[in-house]
Write a protein that holds these residues in place. Sequence first.
Motif, PDB file in Angstrom:
ATOM      1  N   LEU A  31      52.985  40.352  39.756  1.00  9.61           N
ATOM      2  CA  LEU A  31      52.389  39.205  39.062  1.00  9.61           C
ATOM      3  C   LEU A  31      53.404  38.414  38.251  1.00  9.61           C
ATOM      4  N   SER A  32      54.303  39.123  37.579  1.00  7.85           N
ATOM      5  CA  SER A  32      55.284  38.415  36.750  1.00  7.85           C
ATOM      6  C   SER A  32      56.309  37.657  37.590  1.00  7.85           C
ATOM      7  N   ASN A  33      56.359  37.971  38.891  1.00  7.49           N
ATOM      8  CA  ASN A  33      57.260  37.255  39.794  1.00  7.49           C
ATOM      9  C   ASN A  33      56.505  36.248  40.664  1.00  7.49           C
ATOM     10  N   GLY A  34      55.318  35.901  40.225  1.00  3.93           N
ATOM     11  CA  GLY A  34      54.592  34.812  40.886  1.00  3.93           C
ATOM     12  C   GLY A  34      53.753  35.190  42.077  1.00  3.93           C
ATOM     13  N   VAL A  35      53.573  36.485  42.364  1.00  2.00           N
ATOM     14  CA  VAL A  35      52.711  36.889  43.469  1.00  2.00           C
ATOM     15  C   VAL A  35      51.251  36.650  43.066  1.00  2.00           C
ATOM     16  N   PRO A  36      50.472  35.937  43.850  1.00  5.89           N
ATOM     17  CA  PRO A  36      49.077  35.654  43.485  1.00  5.89           C
ATOM     18  C   PRO A  36      48.269  36.939  43.308  1.00  5.89           C
ATOM     19  N   ILE A  37      47.328  36.899  42.379  1.00  3.03           N
ATOM     20  CA  ILE A  37      46.541  38.095  42.070  1.00  3.03           C
ATOM     21  C   ILE A  37      45.717  38.545  43.273  1.00  3.03           C
ATOM     22  N   GLU A  38      45.336  37.592  44.157  1.00  4.93           N
ATOM     23  CA  GLU A  38      44.584  37.972  45.358  1.00  4.93           C
ATOM     24  C   GLU A  38      45.427  38.865  46.270  1.00  4.93           C
ATOM     25  N   THR A  39      46.718  38.529  46.370  1.00  5.16           N
ATOM     26  CA  THR A  39      47.623  39.335  47.192  1.00  5.16           C
ATOM     27  C   THR A  39      47.834  40.708  46.568  1.00  5.16           C
ATOM     28  N   GLY A  70      44.804  47.838  47.206  1.00  3.49           N
ATOM     29  CA  GLY A  70      43.634  48.452  47.834  1.00  3.49           C
ATOM     30  C   GLY A  70      42.391  48.343  46.994  1.00  3.49           C
ATOM     31  N   HIS A  71      42.335  47.338  46.103  1.00  2.03           N
ATOM     32  CA  HIS A  71      41.146  47.140  45.277  1.00  2.03           C
ATOM     33  C   HIS A  71      40.054  46.430  46.069  1.00  2.03           C
ATOM     34  N   LYS A  72      38.819  46.762  45.739  1.00  9.90           N
ATOM     35  CA  LYS A  72      37.694  46.124  46.418  1.00  9.90           C
ATOM     36  C   LYS A  72      37.301  44.808  45.763  1.00  9.90           C
ATOM     37  N   SER A  73      37.738  44.602  44.523  1.00  8.69           N
ATOM     38  CA  SER A  73      37.453  43.333  43.844  1.00  8.69           C
ATOM     39  C   SER A  73      38.619  42.971  42.935  1.00  8.69           C
ATOM     40  N   ILE A  74      38.804  41.670  42.734  1.00 11.02           N
ATOM     41  CA  ILE A  74      39.913  41.185  41.899  1.00 11.02           C
ATOM     42  C   ILE A  74      39.706  41.594  40.443  1.00 11.02           C
ATOM     43  N   SER A  75      38.454  41.774  40.026  1.00 11.51           N
ATOM     44  CA  SER A  75      38.190  42.173  38.636  1.00 11.51           C
ATOM     45  C   SER A  75      38.858  43.504  38.311  1.00 11.51           C
ATOM     46  N   THR A  76      38.949  44.387  39.301  1.00 14.53           N
ATOM     47  CA  THR A  76      39.652  45.669  39.094  1.00 14.53           C
ATOM     48  C   THR A  76      41.139  45.422  38.890  1.00 14.53           C
ATOM     49  N   THR A  77      41.700  44.508  39.642  1.00 12.10           N
ATOM     50  CA  THR A  77      43.130  44.186  39.525  1.00 12.10           C
ATOM     51  C   THR A  77      43.433  43.576  38.162  1.00 12.10           C
ATOM     52  N   GLN A  78      42.494  42.795  37.656  1.00 13.60           N
ATOM     53  CA  GLN A  78      42.702  42.145  36.362  1.00 13.60           C
ATOM     54  C   GLN A  78      42.810  43.160  35.232  1.00 13.60           C
ATOM     55  N   ILE A  79      42.203  44.316  35.404  1.00 14.49           N
ATOM     56  CA  ILE A  79      42.307  45.365  34.388  1.00 14.49           C
ATOM     57  C   ILE A  79      43.734  45.914  34.360  1.00 14.49           C
ATOM     58  N   TYR A  80      44.326  46.089  35.538  1.00 11.11           N
ATOM     59  CA  TYR A  80      45.683  46.611  35.628  1.00 11.11           C
ATOM     60  C   TYR A  80      46.722  45.599  35.162  1.00 11.11           C
ATOM     61  N   ALA A  81      46.518  44.338  35.526  1.00 13.74           N
ATOM     62  CA  ALA A  81      47.591  43.358  35.414  1.00 13.74           C
ATOM     63  C   ALA A  81      47.612  42.650  34.078  1.00 13.74           C
ATOM     64  N   LYS A  82      48.806  42.321  33.640  1.00 13.96           N
ATOM     65  CA  LYS A  82      49.024  41.555  32.413  1.00 13.96           C
ATOM     66  C   LYS A  82      49.927  40.381  32.748  1.00 13.96           C
ATOM     67  N   VAL A  83      49.732  39.296  32.053  1.00 14.76           N
ATOM     68  CA  VAL A  83      50.651  38.158  32.191  1.00 14.76           C
ATOM     69  C   VAL A  83      51.707  38.310  31.100  1.00 14.76           C
ATOM     70  N   LEU A  84      52.916  38.482  31.503  1.00 16.61           N
ATOM     71  CA  LEU A  84      53.983  38.745  30.552  1.00 16.61           C
ATOM     72  C   LEU A  84      54.430  37.477  29.843  1.00 16.61           C
ATOM     73  N   GLU A  85      54.949  37.647  28.619  1.00 18.40           N
ATOM     74  CA  GLU A  85      55.468  36.498  27.865  1.00 18.40           C
ATOM     75  C   GLU A  85      56.582  35.799  28.648  1.00 18.40           C
ATOM     76  N   GLN A  86      57.369  36.578  29.343  1.00 18.30           N
ATOM     77  CA  GLN A  86      58.451  36.009  30.143  1.00 18.30           C
ATOM     78  C   GLN A  86      57.894  35.076  31.214  1.00 18.30           C
ATOM     79  N   LYS A  87      56.797  35.503  31.859  1.00 16.56           N
ATOM     80  CA  LYS A  87      56.171  34.680  32.893  1.00 16.56           C
ATOM     81  C   LYS A  87      55.549  33.434  32.276  1.00 16.56           C
ATOM     82  N   ILE A  88      54.911  33.578  31.131  1.00 13.31           N
ATOM     83  CA  ILE A  88      54.330  32.423  30.443  1.00 13.31           C
ATOM     84  C   ILE A  88      55.429  31.423  30.097  1.00 13.31           C
ATOM     85  N   SER A  89      56.542  31.929  29.565  1.00 11.84           N
ATOM     86  CA  SER A  89      57.660  31.065  29.193  1.00 11.84           C
ATOM     87  C   SER A  89      58.196  30.314  30.409  1.00 11.84           C
TER      88      SER A  89
END
Length: 405
Positions: free
Chosen positions: A361-369, A375-394
């Motif tokens: 995610l921090s390297n620009g890979v879309p959350i759907e990918t 192997g998640h069945k829904s993106i909502s599960t992925t959102q629990i794992y993933a964080k948007v880093l300050e570096q990526k925001i910057s």
Amino acid sequence: MKTTHTFGIQFIIRTGKKDKDTGLVYARITVETRRIEISLKKTIAVEEWNKARGMAKGFSPEAKKFNSYLEHVRSQLTDAYRELQINKEKITPENIKALFLGDSDEHTLIELVDYHNTTQTSVLSPGTMKNYRTTKKYLQRFLKSKFKSSDIYLVQINYKFITDFEYFLRNYQPLDHHKPIGNNGVMKHQERFRKMINLGFRLGWITQNPFDSYKLSFRKVDRGFLTEKELHNIETKELGIERLQTVRDIFVFSCYTGLSYIDAINLRPDEINLGIDGQNWIFSKRQKTNTKLRIPLLPRALDIYKTYRRHPKSISRDKVFPLFSNQKLNSYLKEIADLCGIKKNLTFHLARHTFATTVTLSNGVPIETVSQVLGHKSISTTQIYAKVLEQKISHDMEELRKRLK
């Protein structure tokens, strides 16, 4: 303890959704404001039932026989109530019902737990079944602590039983090295307990589900992950001990593939083949959910795969990596964390979070990918794992500044 109670017995009938002409007879037991019903497994025509008096109409031999049976049931229920009084036991509708049913075909809690665990062994993953067995152990400890018993009838389980079990879990003090159970750990035990009770309800072993009014209350937890610098430190650290090097490599492989412990340790060489782009991919399934995995191997993961595919301990078990138990692997990871000066609680599952957050995610890979690769069945599960880093925001905001200029 209170010795006198408002106690009542009433006979009622209930019709089915399709058959409105025939009713199934129930004995309703009321103590104070609480009540419970027992199916007597006898039916009667609605037109032959005296609703006001709770008995069969008329004086025919059949009606007399039916009403005699009801009075016999009333007598037995009254005797059960009096027995609880004499023995100075807690008087509840559930305890009266349990005493009335005695050694009949009434089912018990541990019987239900064992039935669930036996029938689900081929359905659920070994790791999930291990968790259910742990929940069983806590239920047995609770029964011993609360009821001085090794088992209890299902009819005795009510909302209070559930909340008392929750209180027991929250206050349980382990005698070994394990930490006390946190809120989400308590809720996971309750979630598994609820699933087993739901099974009992569907089987017809209980007529009322005590979990109907109970709500699970999980708390959101910040998922840990390694930063790019921390991951680099682990990758490049000279460890000097073979077992630590192997564990490090398996962990890093997961950081670049997102595989869980069980999927990484069971990965077979024949599950790595050329994909649609002519590059090496992992074609496998998640053991936990049986969902397909299609994961392109990034260069670092491919290097590690090439290193271990011919390792003698890998070849002997026809897997990509030598075997380490999850417990041993996590123990060695703590050694690696100390050697690398990492203060975080380094566990194998942290690799999966790191893949979702730092590597993808921090390297620009879309959350759907990312969701598909994990192997998640829904993106909502992925959102629990993933964080948007300050570096990526910057980085994203800097790109926006350039476009706005």
